[in-house]
Design a protein around this motif. Structure first.
Motif, PDB file in Angstrom:
ATOM      1  N   GLY A 190       0.815  -1.206   0.000  1.00 15.95           N
ATOM      2  CA  GLY A 190       0.000   0.000   0.000  1.00 15.95           C
ATOM      3  C   GLY A 190       0.847   1.254   0.000  1.00 15.95           C
ATOM      4  N   VAL A 191       0.279   2.329   0.587  1.00 13.49           N
ATOM      5  CA  VAL A 191       1.011   3.590   0.626  1.00 13.49           C
ATOM      6  C   VAL A 191       0.960   4.165   2.046  1.00 13.49           C
ATOM      7  N   VAL A 192       1.880   5.084   2.308  1.00  8.54           N
ATOM      8  CA  VAL A 192       1.880   5.798   3.580  1.00  8.54           C
ATOM      9  C   VAL A 192       1.361   7.205   3.301  1.00  8.54           C
ATOM     10  N   ALA A 245      -6.574   4.385  19.484  1.00 10.48           N
ATOM     11  CA  ALA A 245      -7.464   4.004  18.373  1.00 10.48           C
ATOM     12  C   ALA A 245      -6.648   3.203  17.375  1.00 10.48           C
ATOM     13  N   THR A 246      -7.186   2.089  16.935  1.00  9.49           N
ATOM     14  CA  THR A 246      -6.469   1.295  15.926  1.00  9.49           C
ATOM     15  C   THR A 246      -7.410   0.978  14.776  1.00  9.49           C
ATOM     16  N   PHE A 247      -6.827   0.881  13.574  1.00  7.05           N
ATOM     17  CA  PHE A 247      -7.607   0.372  12.427  1.00  7.05           C
ATOM     18  C   PHE A 247      -6.656  -0.272  11.429  1.00  7.05           C
ATOM     19  N   LYS A 248      -7.196  -1.197  10.667  1.00  7.89           N
ATOM     20  CA  LYS A 248      -6.366  -1.935   9.716  1.00  7.89           C
ATOM     21  C   LYS A 248      -6.128  -1.109   8.450  1.00  7.89           C
ATOM     22  N   ALA A 249      -4.990  -1.357   7.837  1.00  7.15           N
ATOM     23  CA  ALA A 249      -4.664  -0.659   6.587  1.00  7.15           C
ATOM     24  C   ALA A 249      -5.689  -0.993   5.507  1.00  7.15           C
ATOM     25  N   THR A 250      -6.288  -2.181   5.598  1.00  6.58           N
ATOM     26  CA  THR A 250      -7.253  -2.598   4.576  1.00  6.58           C
ATOM     27  C   THR A 250      -8.642  -2.005   4.817  1.00  6.58           C
ATOM     28  N   ALA A 251      -8.863  -1.440   6.022  1.00  8.22           N
ATOM     29  CA  ALA A 251     -10.197  -0.882   6.316  1.00  8.22           C
ATOM     30  C   ALA A 251     -10.376   0.487   5.676  1.00  8.22           C
ATOM     31  N   SER A 284       0.357  -3.762  22.375  1.00  7.40           N
ATOM     32  CA  SER A 284       1.661  -3.906  21.724  1.00  7.40           C
ATOM     33  C   SER A 284       1.440  -4.445  20.316  1.00  7.40           C
ATOM     34  N   PRO A 285       2.352  -4.148  19.411  1.00 14.48           N
ATOM     35  CA  PRO A 285       2.185  -4.565  18.017  1.00 14.48           C
ATOM     36  C   PRO A 285       1.984  -6.073  17.884  1.00 14.48           C
ATOM     37  N   THR A 286       2.417  -6.849  18.864  1.00 20.04           N
ATOM     38  CA  THR A 286       2.272  -8.302  18.731  1.00 20.04           C
ATOM     39  C   THR A 286       0.838  -8.748  18.981  1.00 20.04           C
ATOM     40  N   THR A 287       0.051  -7.976  19.709  1.00 26.01           N
ATOM     41  CA  THR A 287      -1.300  -8.431  20.033  1.00 26.01           C
ATOM     42  C   THR A 287      -2.356  -7.927  19.030  1.00 26.01           C
ATOM     43  N   THR A 288      -1.993  -7.084  18.096  1.00 24.71           N
ATOM     44  CA  THR A 288      -2.964  -6.624  17.099  1.00 24.71           C
ATOM     45  C   THR A 288      -2.348  -6.628  15.710  1.00 24.71           C
ATOM     46  N   SER A 289      -3.167  -6.956  14.735  1.00 26.81           N
ATOM     47  CA  SER A 289      -2.669  -6.958  13.357  1.00 26.81           C
ATOM     48  C   SER A 289      -2.894  -5.588  12.704  1.00 26.81           C
ATOM     49  N   ALA A 290      -3.582  -4.684  13.432  1.00 27.23           N
ATOM     50  CA  ALA A 290      -3.869  -3.375  12.851  1.00 27.23           C
ATOM     51  C   ALA A 290      -2.580  -2.570  12.696  1.00 27.23           C
ATOM     52  N   ARG A 291      -2.364  -2.027  11.499  1.00 18.09           N
ATOM     53  CA  ARG A 291      -1.120  -1.321  11.227  1.00 18.09           C
ATOM     54  C   ARG A 291      -1.142   0.105  11.781  1.00 18.09           C
ATOM     55  N   ARG A 300       1.402   9.552  10.492  1.00 12.59           N
ATOM     56  CA  ARG A 300       1.522   8.779   9.246  1.00 12.59           C
ATOM     57  C   ARG A 300       0.557   7.606   9.302  1.00 12.59           C
ATOM     58  N   LEU A 301      -0.209   7.438   8.233  1.00 16.35           N
ATOM     59  CA  LEU A 301      -1.210   6.376   8.176  1.00 16.35           C
ATOM     60  C   LEU A 301      -0.834   5.399   7.067  1.00 16.35           C
ATOM     61  N   GLU A 302      -1.040   4.118   7.327  1.00 15.57           N
ATOM     62  CA  GLU A 302      -0.812   3.136   6.272  1.00 15.57           C
ATOM     63  C   GLU A 302      -2.152   2.718   5.684  1.00 15.57           C
ATOM     64  N   VAL A 303      -2.231   2.762   4.375  1.00 19.64           N
ATOM     65  CA  VAL A 303      -3.479   2.420   3.714  1.00 19.64           C
ATOM     66  C   VAL A 303      -3.188   1.417   2.610  1.00 19.64           C
TER      67      VAL A 303
END
Lengths: 362, 233
Positions: free
Chosen positions: A253-255, A348-354, A292-299, A262-265
């Motif tokens: 994707g892109v930043v 707040a977390t959200f996935k790059a694919t969302a 922590s980054p290990t407990t969520t797949s959201a970028r 900075r958001l990853e999409v």
């Protein structure tokens, strides 16, 4: 005088006894593109025809550069140009069609032809100039129809859902071209559509029209991010809209840089392009601790402060200030469990694919 | 069968030798019916365009009246015009009865509803958004009407052709208001009636063939105009 090019004041349009349009005040500023969105039957076309001087006013005034005008007069109508939803071309050559408006204004033949060809060129259909208008495809015909209006160099261009009759790829190509063209020529444009993506791509400002009334006018962030009431929220669907710029490529994707964040999409967009990052509130997850980054797949993870909690139907919309406003939709049960209050720190977390991107031009 | 053949022979002879009386009657027919068609087209296309676009109570009734008028019996029109123009009638001072002008008036009355009716259909079959688009490009109401007529030119030409057909073929009104006076108000249809009643079937046939030929030539020209630019022949 407020610097507006065109203003509507206390406008009422009636069909028999029925009030079909009511606009207390609406301003169109020089060089801006104002997108009017609303569902079918909201009065969008009536609004456009009102500005175009094609319907009688029950009451109200149209002002051009602060001066009251009679919108039914030819002298006023010749300062504008209207493009309809479906291209309506005369049974003539493409060039002759583009010449129609210029001839109505008695522009000398040579000058008119030069303007017509230049306009066709700009819309990428100059090669069709000598074809019969009856032989064009839908996309070509709409380009000719737009060229015909733009050749007049109108003070205000009026567009009535010009993309709705086109198939998706044709529409996307025309939308991108038109956006660059309108920005390049600094054409003041009033554009009505039922499609929010179109409004976001073209509009500098957005007005929401519901049941014949202009209910909210503002920047896309204001209208889509903070709808003024329930009905507007129900129509626009409350999207998180984060303005930013594509600064880098990432894995898949892109930043996008939005302010200092900075958001990853997971989407494709050219480097350096100005974009809207669109995200549904349902896709944003809130937590009190910083996972922590290990407990969520959201970028995408952002710390922020709760600034507003509002009931929306069966869900609650929690607005957090993370350097940009982010709205999350949560269930009453989660609200209770998290025991959220205003001023509280959250993650707040959200996935790059969302998220998805809409190009907004320069 | 004999009558038919000798009539045909006589007709050809009259045509080939350009019989002066026949030429004179033919030219008058063209003049009278042509003028009536011009008048009917002017009025019919204007009224037709208005009725096709205007919205007012009673419009449907008016359109129905126009459509009824497309089948106006020429004798009734002839009677009406004769009563008006009769020396003691309301317009008697104009001294028009038994003149070509009276025939033009009668034929124009017959042709106008025909042109109007076909014009209404012609304008209504245009895309209704066309007028809106033209106004939205800065056309005045007059300019918009001219462009609509151009767009509907083929159908409007058909309207005029139908009007001419109605005018040139009627005989009842022409006899009643023109009187079929030789050298003054005699046209092809009235001459045909006269020759038939005298038993001069061959001359009557010759005149009939001439009338057909005249109609055909004019319609051929109009059809050629109408169909040009359509790609086929």
């Amino acid at each position: 005088m407020n610097g507006a090019l065109l203003s509507l004041r206390e406008i009422q349009v009636r069909c028999g006894d029925h009030l079909i349009l009511e606009v207390p005040a609406l301003d169109l500023y020089p060089e801006e593109i104002l997108a009017v969105i609303g569902p079918n039957g909201a009065g969008k076309t009536t609004l456009l025809h009102t500005v175009a001087g094609l319907v009688p006013l029950a009451r109200g005034q149209v002002l051009l550069h602060g001066q009251a005008v009679d919108p039914r007069r030819v002298s006023y109508r010749r300062r504008l140009a209207l493009v309809l939803q479906e291209p309506v071309l005369l049974d003539l050559s493409v060039l002759a069609n583009v010449l129609v408006g210029l001839r109505l204004r008695r522009i000398p033949q040579k000058e008119a032809e030069a303007l017509a060809l230049e306009s066709l060129e700009r819309l990428g259909v100059a090669h069709l100039a000598h074809r019969s208008a009856r032989t064009l495809s839908g996309g070509e015909a709409q380009r000719v129809s737009l060229a015909r209006a733009l050749a007049l160099q109108p003070e205000v261009l009026l567009l009535d859902e010009p993309f709705s009759s086109l198939d998706a790829p044709t529409r996307a190509a025309l939308l991108a071209d038109l956006r660059d063209l309108l920005r390049g020529t600094r054409t003041t444009t009033l554009f009505v559509t039922h499609d929010q993506d179109e409004a976001l791509q073209l509009g500098d400002r957005v007005a929401v029209l519901l049941q014949g009334q202009v209910r909210q006018v503002g920047t896309p962030e204001q209208v889509f991010g903070a709808p003024a009431d329930e009905e507007i929220a129900a129509f626009v669907g409350v999207e998180n809209l984060i303005p930013g710029r594509v600064v880098a490529r990432s894995d898949g994707g892109v930043v996008v840089e939005a302010g200092s964040r900075r958001l990853e999409v997971a989407a494709e967009a050219p480097m350096g392009e100005a974009v809207w990052v669109c995200l549904r509130p349902e896709d944003v997850v809130l937590s009190l601790t910083d996972p922590s980054p290990t407990t969520t797949s959201a970028r995408n993870r952002f710390r922020g402060q709760v600034v507003k909690i509002a009931a929306r139907g069966r869900l609650y919309h929690v607005t957090a200030d993370c350097g940009f406003r982010l709205v999350a939709a949560i269930t009453p049960r989660s609200l209770h469990e998290l025991n959220l209050t205003c001023g509280q720190e959250v993650t707040a977390t959200f996935k790059a694919t969302a998220a998805h991107l809409i190009l907004r031009g320069q | 069968m004999d009558t038919f053949l000798s009539g045909l022979r006589h007709a050809i002879w009259l045509l080939v030798h350009l019989d002066p009386i026949v030429v004179e009657v033919t030219l008058r027919t063209l003049q009278v019916s042509g003028t009536a068609t011009l008048v009917a087209s002017f009025v019919g296309i204007l009224v037709g365009t208005y009725l096709a676009q205007a919205r007012f109570p009673g419009r449907r009734l008016l359109v129905s009246l126009v459509n009824t008028g497309m089948g106006l019996p020429p004798v009734v029109v002839g009677l009406f015009v004769a009563l008006m123009l009769w020396r003691s009638g309301p317009l008697g001072q104009l001294r028009l009865i038994y003149t070509p002008a009276a025939m033009v008036i009668a034929q124009a009355i017959i042709a106008t509803p025909i042109v109007t009716g076909v014009s209404i259909a012609a304008i209504q079959q245009l895309d209704p958004r066309l007028r809106l688009q033209l106004l939205g490009l800065g056309a005045s109401r007059g300019q918009a009407a001219l462009l609509l007529w151009w767009e509907a030119r083929r159908s409007l030409l058909a309207a005029a052709m139908a009007g001419f057909g109605g005018a040139v073929s009627e005989v009842g009104a022409s006899i009643m208001v023109g009187g079929n006076i030789a050298g003054q108000t005699r046209v092809l249809t009235t001459a045909t009636v006269l020759e038939t009643s005298k038993g001069n079937f061959d001359t009557a046939m010759a005149l009939g063939i001439l009338l057909l030929f005249l109609s055909f030539s004019i319609m051929l020209g109009a059809t050629w105009l109408q169909q040009s630019g359509r790609g086929d022949r």
